[in-house]
Write an enzyme that holds these catalytic residues in place. Structure first.
Site, mmCIF file in Angstrom:
data_model
loop_
_atom_site.group_PDB
_atom_site.id
_atom_site.type_symbol
_atom_site.label_atom_id
_atom_site.label_comp_id
_atom_site.label_asym_id
_atom_site.label_seq_id
_atom_site.Cartn_x
_atom_site.Cartn_y
_atom_site.Cartn_z
ATOM 1 N N HIS A 10 32.294 8.064 41.134
ATOM 2 C CA HIS A 10 33.742 8.027 40.954
ATOM 3 C C HIS A 10 34.459 7.306 42.079
ATOM 4 O O HIS A 10 35.547 6.777 41.877
ATOM 5 C CB HIS A 10 34.292 9.445 40.797
ATOM 6 C CG HIS A 10 34.105 9.978 39.420
ATOM 7 N ND1 HIS A 10 32.945 10.585 39.017
ATOM 8 C CD2 HIS A 10 34.923 9.983 38.342
ATOM 9 C CE1 HIS A 10 33.061 10.935 37.750
ATOM 10 N NE2 HIS A 10 34.240 10.581 37.311
ATOM 11 N N GLY A 11 33.888 7.303 43.253
ATOM 12 C CA GLY A 11 34.561 6.584 44.327
ATOM 13 C C GLY A 11 33.840 6.697 45.637
ATOM 14 O O GLY A 11 33.113 7.671 45.891
#
Lengths: 465, 322
Positions: free
Chosen positions: A323-324
């Site tokens: 996701h990041g």
């Protein structure tokens, strides 16, 4: 070109019209050109990254299929996966690794620091690399024939409705659809438009409305107190759901309008009775991707319980990292992994049904890490919730309307998501829903978008992944 | 054979299907017209509150002195004190969240009706950024589209002007997100202070300390020269020129800050001062004032003075203006 812009509406109309006007054999060319144009409308040069990934995996697919020796097959798969992941690592994780290395170097007084790269993350990189990877893995497993047509394969990776934020498709579902002739069908087009309409409602009315409050709070956490964080986190739970599910619905609808089916990505996740059920309803295309290509290869739930828990935890840790490139996402992933392990231990093979509100609260707690800009911020938020309740922040100084609109939007959303149940209650038994009722529903939906929508072209959250 | 023909086949669309689409579109337009009309009626029935104030500014006000700016302007300048001190009628046009484009538009709207004698322009550090966002915020003026549509979209690019006008074809969109305001102010009418919006809170000492600590911790990261939108700087310069060309007295003001301005704000202030110097426009800077910096009792929150602070500030300002 964002889905919630006029540019996209005109683009969609032009592409869909051309799609049906063109002879079938030219359609893929038009769709590929449109997809390139769509992607290049963000940062044109980054299309080169896509092309590199496409070429590598296209060739890998063909050579994996041709290879007779299983070791050769494996070597080709490894090369393909590593090169695709390398692109992801350079653009998404390089700076994260360097920043952390430099921090460690500072602590140990190492006299060597690495410079960070001044690069912007290509939009939707994690999505199309994962889609590309799923193709190569499926070819390797023999579930999918290697695609010989370079144009069609490129379209599989670049297909504009799902290019930048999914759903992450599997080759078995998507590739053959580009080769199947679809004739114009008003019903199919209408179904697509209905799906888009619902998507626009979720994005413009609910997500963007909630974001006004959430951003005001989470971008300046030190100015707020516990009660404000509870409200902001509640709104964020709906913001992220509607932002992403809204995007997915628009993507599915835009594709359906051309007769091409994409997989369902969300099934009312907040109606789940356990966290494991939540993950069967939330971002389904990604959850199943991790299940099929990481959790199962790690051993899945076969073997000892310890191994199962380990596999579960690793899968969610990687999902968080996907996701990041930020510790907040890693903690978020770890939190979900840990909770699922605890849920599994408590259930001990039985099926427990927890109250929906509890699961919503657990998921919302996780969102604190997901939304906070830094780990320090997330712990400040949690600490404030438990120690400094304070007073509720009203945006714009005494302007109570922003949170009220958000509450109205959420209330409408919940009503719409339960419309079938409501119709069953309101309509006499066996009385069918008449066409004029459906028409009225969509007129109502469009008017709500016109009246309560936020038309500032707000970015979709998942674009950054 | 089918591959050589265009695959879009109108006969595939049944008459019933076409009829349904046509009925749907007509019903949608009708409903939009009716719902929009109803919203318009409700909107103009407001007697107090944000939109009643804006309607007054757009349609009626003829005050001699006007204050332009964002929420800082709205919360910091008390027209009654200005009136008493300068003996001219005054009205505060400051509008929450609004920046250069909106203030230019409001000035144009006012000028079309009558010219004010003096303008106090309270500028904010984000006026030269994010033109797109500033355009979006012009939606506050959509309810007046029929009256001042040409001014609303004047500073938009050609494409955005087209899309903006397209949006305003819908009556409902023109009154987007106004209903809660209508209800709010019907239930709880607001006192009118000639546009001034008083706040009565005080900044919490713990929160101030946390903010000061956070500012100190991130101070080094802020030493980056901001990149401004040059088109907005040009518009600002044109704005000043236009006010001067119309023989309107103009003062550019930097409002007081609770925490001393950081590097980015200082850069902005310098840029504005440079433009004003070139145009010989007087600048009054309160951002570093010892009367206000770190004086939490005069502030409602980190960005806005409370009523006591606004009174102190407006009185000091009037002595300078005199």
């Amino acid at each position: 070109m964002l889905f919630n812009s006029f540019n996209f509406l005109f683009f969609f109309l032009a592409v869909t019209t051309l799609y049906y006007l063109l002879p079938f054999r030219f359609r893929w060319i038009m769709l590929l050109a449109a997809s390139c144009f769509f992607y290049m409308s963000f940062i044109p040069i980054y299309i080169l990254i896509l092309i590199v990934t496409i070429v590598i995996d296209y060739l890998a697919g063909i050579y994996i299929e041709k290879a007779q020796n299983p070791l050769h097959k494996k070597a080709l798969l490894t090369v393909s996966i590593l090169s695709t992941c390398l692109v992801l690592c350079i653009f998404k994780y390089y700076n994260f690794i360097v920043i952390n290395y430099n921090e460690i170097a500072k602590v140990f007084h190492w006299n060597y620091s690495i410079k960070i790269l001044k690069i912007i993350l290509p939009i939707g990189l994690s999505f199309h690399t994962f889609q590309s990877l799923s193709y190569v893995i499926e070819v390797y497993r023999g579930h999918q024939k290697a695609e010989k047509h370079f144009g069609i394969y490129s379209l599989y990776v670049m297909y504009y409705p799902q290019l930048v934020a999914g759903p992450i498709e599997r080759p078995q579902n998507l590739l053959h659809q580009f080769k199947t002739k679809v004739n114009f069908d008003l019903n199919v087009l209408t179904e697509g438009l209905k799906s888009m309409c619902m998507g626009f409602f979720m994005k413009l009315v609910v997500a963007d409305r909630c974001s006004l409050y959430v951003n005001a709070v989470y971008n300046n956490v030190h100015a707020h107190a516990g009660i404000t964080f509870i409200v902001a986190t509640f709104f964020f739970a709906f913001q992220i759901y509607c932002d992403f599910a809204g995007y997915s619905l628009i993507a599915i609808g835009a594709s359906k309008a051309m007769g091409i089916q994409l997989m369902t990505n969300f099934r009312t996740p907040y109606a789940s009775h356990s966290l494991s059920e939540f993950w069967r309803r939330w971002h389904i295309s990604l959850s199943t991707w991790f299940r099929d290509y990481l959790y199962f290869p790690l051993g899945g739930s076969h073997g000892s319980k310890i191994n199962t828990y380990r596999n579960l935890f690793i899968t969610f840790l990687v999902s968080g990292l996907w996701h990041g490139a930020n510790w907040t996402f890693i903690i978020w992933g770890a939190f979900h992994g840990l909770y699922l392990i605890i849920e599994s231990i408590v259930a001990n093979g039985k099926k427990y049904k927890y109250p929906k509100i509890w699961i919503f609260a657990v998921v919302s707690f996780g969102w604190i890490f997901f939304r906070s800009n830094t780990v320090q911020d997330s712990f400040f938020v949690i600490k404030s919730i438990f120690t400094h309740f304070g007073t509720l922040f009203i945006p714009g100084n005494q302007d109570v309307t922003a949170p009220i609109y958000a509450v109205i939007a959420i209330a409408i959303l919940l009503t719409l998501e339960n419309r079938s149940k409501i119709a069953r209650i309101l309509l006499p038994e066996n009385k069918p829903i008449r066409p004029y009722m459906k028409m009225s529903f969509y007129i109502f939906l469009i008017l709500i978008i016109f009246y309560l929508g936020v038309f500032d072209g707000g970015q979709f959250i998942y674009f950054q992944f | 054979m089918e591959d050589s023909l265009f695959t879009f086949n109108f006969s595939a669309m049944s008459k019933k299907g076409i009829f349904t689409v046509v009925v749907f579109l007509i019903a949608l337009i009708l409903c939009d017209y009716i719902f929009g009309g109803f919203s318009k009626m409700l909107f103009y029935s407001q007697k107090t509150g944000k939109f009643a104030r804006l309607s007054y500014i757009v349609k009626s006000d003829t005050s001699d002195i006007i204050v332009l700016g964002s929420s800082h302007a709205m919360r910091h300048f008390i027209p009654e004190i200005i009136q008493d001190s300068l003996h001219e009628s005054a009205f505060n046009y400051g509008t929450m969240g609004q920046k250069l484009l909106f203030n230019r538009a409001v000035y144009e709207i006012r000028k079309r009706r009558s010219k004010p004698k003096m303008i106090i322009l309270d500028v904010d550090a984000d006026w030269f950024f994010d033109r797109h966002n500033q355009q979006d915020r012009m939606a506050d003026l959509f309810p007046y589209y029929e009256r001042v549509g040409d001014i609303i979209f004047r500073d938009f690019s050609r494409k955005d002007r087209f899309f903006g006008r397209l949006k305003c074809l819908s009556k409902t969109v023109q009154f987007n997100s106004t209903i809660v305001h209508v209800i709010e102010y019907k239930l709880k009418p607001q006192d009118d202070f000639r546009g001034y919006g008083p706040l009565f809170g005080v900044v919490d000492s713990l929160q101030l300390q946390a903010k000061l600590d956070a500012e100190t911790a991130t101070n080094n990261m802020k030493l980056v020269q901001p990149v401004y939108d040059s088109s907005l700087i040009n518009l600002f310069a044109q704005f000043l020129d236009d006010i001067k060309d119309n023989d309107i007295k103009l003062f550019v003001v930097f409002s007081p800050d609770l925490i001393k301005p950081d590097y980015a704000e200082k850069c902005f202030d310098e840029k504005v001062k440079e433009i004003c110097r070139n145009k010989t426009v007087p600048v009054i800077d309160f951002s570093n004032s010892y009367n206000f910096n770190n004086n939490r009792l005069l502030f409602n929150d980190f960005g806005h003075l409370n009523d006591s602070g606004a009174r102190v500030f407006t009185k000091i300002l009037c002595t300078v203006l005199r």
